[in-house]
Design a protein around this motif. Structure first.
Motif, PDB file in Angstrom:
ATOM      1  N   LYS A 189       0.811  -1.228   0.000  1.00  0.00           N
ATOM      2  CA  LYS A 189       0.000   0.000   0.000  1.00  0.00           C
ATOM      3  C   LYS A 189       0.841   1.274   0.000  1.00  0.00           C
ATOM      4  O   LYS A 189       0.468   2.262  -0.592  1.00  0.00           O
ATOM      5  CB  LYS A 189      -0.937  -0.013   1.208  1.00  0.00           C
ATOM      6  N   ASP A 190       1.956   1.247   0.685  1.00  0.00           N
ATOM      7  CA  ASP A 190       2.783   2.444   0.826  1.00  0.00           C
ATOM      8  C   ASP A 190       4.247   2.010   0.801  1.00  0.00           C
ATOM      9  O   ASP A 190       4.836   1.750   1.849  1.00  0.00           O
ATOM     10  CB  ASP A 190       2.433   3.154   2.132  1.00  0.00           C
ATOM     11  N   LEU A 191       4.794   1.912  -0.391  1.00  0.00           N
ATOM     12  CA  LEU A 191       6.130   1.350  -0.551  1.00  0.00           C
ATOM     13  C   LEU A 191       7.219   2.203   0.087  1.00  0.00           C
ATOM     14  O   LEU A 191       7.360   3.380  -0.226  1.00  0.00           O
ATOM     15  CB  LEU A 191       6.471   1.181  -2.036  1.00  0.00           C
ATOM     16  N   PRO A 192       7.989   1.594   0.984  1.00  0.00           N
ATOM     17  CA  PRO A 192       9.157   2.292   1.536  1.00  0.00           C
ATOM     18  C   PRO A 192      10.339   2.148   0.575  1.00  0.00           C
ATOM     19  O   PRO A 192      10.280   1.390  -0.399  1.00  0.00           O
ATOM     20  CB  PRO A 192       9.424   1.538   2.840  1.00  0.00           C
ATOM     21  N   ILE A 193      11.409   2.853   0.852  1.00  0.00           N
ATOM     22  CA  ILE A 193      12.645   2.698   0.076  1.00  0.00           C
ATOM     23  C   ILE A 193      13.300   1.384   0.492  1.00  0.00           C
ATOM     24  O   ILE A 193      13.470   1.114   1.682  1.00  0.00           O
ATOM     25  CB  ILE A 193      13.619   3.865   0.346  1.00  0.00           C
ATOM     26  N   LEU A 194      13.642   0.558  -0.464  1.00  0.00           N
ATOM     27  CA  LEU A 194      14.279  -0.736  -0.200  1.00  0.00           C
ATOM     28  C   LEU A 194      15.778  -0.525  -0.013  1.00  0.00           C
ATOM     29  O   LEU A 194      16.462  -0.061  -0.927  1.00  0.00           O
ATOM     30  CB  LEU A 194      14.049  -1.697  -1.359  1.00  0.00           C
ATOM     31  N   VAL A 195      16.285  -0.880   1.166  1.00  0.00           N
ATOM     32  CA  VAL A 195      17.702  -0.698   1.470  1.00  0.00           C
ATOM     33  C   VAL A 195      18.283  -2.033   1.928  1.00  0.00           C
ATOM     34  O   VAL A 195      18.020  -2.480   3.036  1.00  0.00           O
ATOM     35  CB  VAL A 195      17.913   0.379   2.560  1.00  0.00           C
ATOM     36  N   PRO A 196      19.063  -2.688   1.056  1.00  0.00           N
ATOM     37  CA  PRO A 196      19.676  -3.946   1.466  1.00  0.00           C
ATOM     38  C   PRO A 196      20.771  -3.714   2.508  1.00  0.00           C
ATOM     39  O   PRO A 196      21.465  -2.701   2.471  1.00  0.00           O
ATOM     40  CB  PRO A 196      20.268  -4.498   0.168  1.00  0.00           C
TER      41      PRO A 196
END
Length: 184
Positions: free
Chosen positions: A74-81
């Motif tokens: 619903k509310d995509l966060p920033i993907l940080v590996p």
């Protein structure tokens, strides 16, 4: 500690323990894992992570993507590996967390860096939890007021994701979550 849609009975003992410590309380909104750690998963992760079989990440594509969609669509966060140190990345030839992040919607952003340190897989729980924080944020402006989803392969003690969350929070990130393939 936990997103509003989650119930107290969904929390593990680690969540309660980390929230009782003033130095770690409130760092993570939530951790979600797809699988539980067992003997079979231990062997699969060893092949994937330590024996260089990066293509094995594709086995996890469907389940990793479905759990992600159900939790964060619903509310995509920033993907940080979770980053590897230069030495570890050279040794393995790839970052297993980055490969997992690439299975998801959106483009992973490598907003964290890590200094060289000892391998965590050989350390006992107490040693892992007492280690020095080796993460840093090279560009604090890139995380300021952002929602971040840390991606990692395994949640063992929670120390790794909380150390990463600490430097992100100190750099100005708004909300930080973590998503792992396996929970031990």
């Amino acid at each position: 500690m936990v997103a509003p849609e989650n119930r107290v009975e969904d929390l593990c003992s680690d969540c309660f323990r980390w929230e009782e410590d003033p130095s770690t309380a409130g760092l993570l909104q939530q951790n979600r894992s797809v699988y539980h750690y067992n003997d079979h998963m231990k062997e699969v992760l060893a092949i994937y992570k330590f024996r260089g079989d990066a293509v094995l990440v594709q086995v996890f594509r469907k389940a990793f993507h479905q759990t992600f969609e159900a939790t964060w669509s619903k509310d995509l966060p920033i993907l940080v590996p979770i980053p590897l140190s230069t030495d570890r990345k050279y040794e393995r030839g790839f970052n297993q967390s980055l490969l997992l992040a690439e299975l998801l919607l959106g483009n992973p952003e490598e907003l964290l860096s890590k200094t060289n340190s000892e391998k965590q897989s050989k350390k006992a729980r107490k040693e892992r939890m007492e280690r020095e924080n080796t993460f840093y944020v090279p560009d604090p402006e890139a995380v300021k007021d952002k929602r971040i989803l840390l991606i990692d392969d395994i949640y063992t003690t929670g120390t790794t994701v909380r150390m990463a969350a600490k430097v992100l929070k100190d750099a100005g990130a708004k909300d930080i979550y973590s998503y792992t393939l396996v929970r031990s």
